[in-house]
Design a protein around this motif. Structure first.
Motif, short mmCIF file in Angstrom:
data_model
loop_
_atom_site.label_atom_id
_atom_site.label_comp_id
_atom_site.label_asym_id
_atom_site.label_seq_id
_atom_site.Cartn_x
_atom_site.Cartn_y
_atom_site.Cartn_z
N THR A 58 25.18 52.46 82.75
CA THR A 58 25.60 53.12 83.76
C THR A 58 25.74 52.40 85.03
N ILE A 69 28.14 49.37 84.83
CA ILE A 69 29.61 49.77 84.90
C ILE A 69 29.94 50.24 86.27
N ILE A 70 29.24 50.92 87.11
CA ILE A 70 29.52 51.33 88.57
C ILE A 70 29.58 50.18 89.08
N THR A 71 28.63 49.35 88.94
CA THR A 71 28.53 48.15 89.94
C THR A 71 29.77 47.11 89.71
N GLY A 72 30.33 47.01 88.48
CA GLY A 72 31.37 46.21 88.28
C GLY A 72 32.65 46.80 88.74
N ASN A 73 32.67 48.11 88.65
CA ASN A 73 34.06 48.81 89.18
C ASN A 73 34.01 48.69 90.86
N ILE A 74 32.81 48.73 91.49
CA ILE A 74 32.68 48.57 92.96
C ILE A 74 33.17 47.02 93.32
N GLU A 81 35.05 45.15 91.36
CA GLU A 81 36.48 45.07 90.98
C GLU A 81 36.15 43.87 89.78
N TRP A 140 35.78 44.59 86.98
CA TRP A 140 36.60 45.21 85.91
C TRP A 140 36.61 46.68 86.26
N SER A 141 37.52 47.39 85.64
CA SER A 141 38.07 48.60 85.71
C SER A 141 37.86 49.52 84.71
N ILE A 142 36.68 50.05 84.57
CA ILE A 142 36.16 51.06 83.69
C ILE A 142 36.33 52.42 84.29
N LYS A 143 37.22 53.33 83.71
CA LYS A 143 37.33 54.59 84.38
C LYS A 143 36.43 55.44 83.51
#
Length: 225
Positions: A17, A20-25, A27, A29-32
């Motif tokens: 988790t 995933i959140i770190t990668g989204n922040i 950018e 990747w974009s895992i919704k």
């Protein structure tokens, strides 16, 4: 084996988790993640407790709250109404547990949870503290309740020759249990914004008496040392 499996499972869940959140922040990747994904950290632990130990008052209540939160995040319920209902649900659950915990405990483990009705083995600290000792006396079990207060049970010099139980209820309070060196300690805890700290020595020898600590911690804690 079971405890190690749970340790690895939850460790990997938290790491995944976080990644995933770190990668989204950043950018990368974009895992919704679905709305209300965080409620899984309420639902899954309570569901695991039910699978491992069966339906109980607290794990069932927590599971229901988690499911209601998920439903609200998915717009099936009004979140404002839900937040208002959580406190009454917690209060009702606490009240039911206080009223019926002794009866349920005796049904589940009648052979172990044997607190004599003829002895004064029920100790309470309500907006106050209580220190209980058994100097060279036989200990057969106790029920400890700390509500906005504390209870210390010192069994360092107690005589324990058979399996006994200590049933703890800690609500905005604290319970301390000091155990002797010749016993094993087994903990069965229901934490609600609280928990148990078990620093008792670990023994692998067979035949040692066991202190079964069954605790309910609501914004409170139990320390075993």
């Amino acid at each position: 084996m079971g405890r190690n499996w749970q340790k690895w499972f939850w460790g990997l869940i938290f790491i995944a988790t976080g990644v995933i959140i770190t990668g989204n922040i950043l950018e990368l990747w974009s895992i919704k993640l679905f709305d209300g994904w965080w409620t899984l950290f309420v639902i899954l632990p309570s569901l695991g407790c039910i699978i491992g130990g069966g339906f109980r008052l607290w794990n069932t209540a927590v599971l229901c709250i988690g499911l209601l939160l998920l439903a609200a995040m998915q717009n099936f319920l009004d979140i404002n109404v839900l937040w208002k209902l959580i406190l009454p649900i917690v209060l009702l659950t606490v009240g039911l547990h206080i009223l019926f915990s002794d009866k349920w405990a005796k049904k589940r483990q009648a052979a172990v949870f044997r607190v004599s009705e003829k002895s004064d083995n029920n100790y309470m600290g309500i907006f106050a503290g209580q220190n209980v000792q058994y100097p060279n006396e036989k200990f057969t079990g106790a029920a400890l309740t700390a509500i906005f207060g504390g209870v210390e049970l010192n069994l360092k010099s107690a005589i324990i020759s058979e399996d006994v139980a200590v049933v703890c209820t800690s609500i905005f309070g604290g319970v301390t249990i000091i155990v002797p060196a010749n016993v094993k300690v087994m903990v069965n805890s229901t934490p609600i914004f609280g928990g148990v700290s078990n620093d008792a020595p670990v023994f692998v020898e067979e035949g040692l008496p066991v202190i079964h600590v069954r605790s309910l911690c609501v914004f409170g804690g139990v320390e075993i040392k």
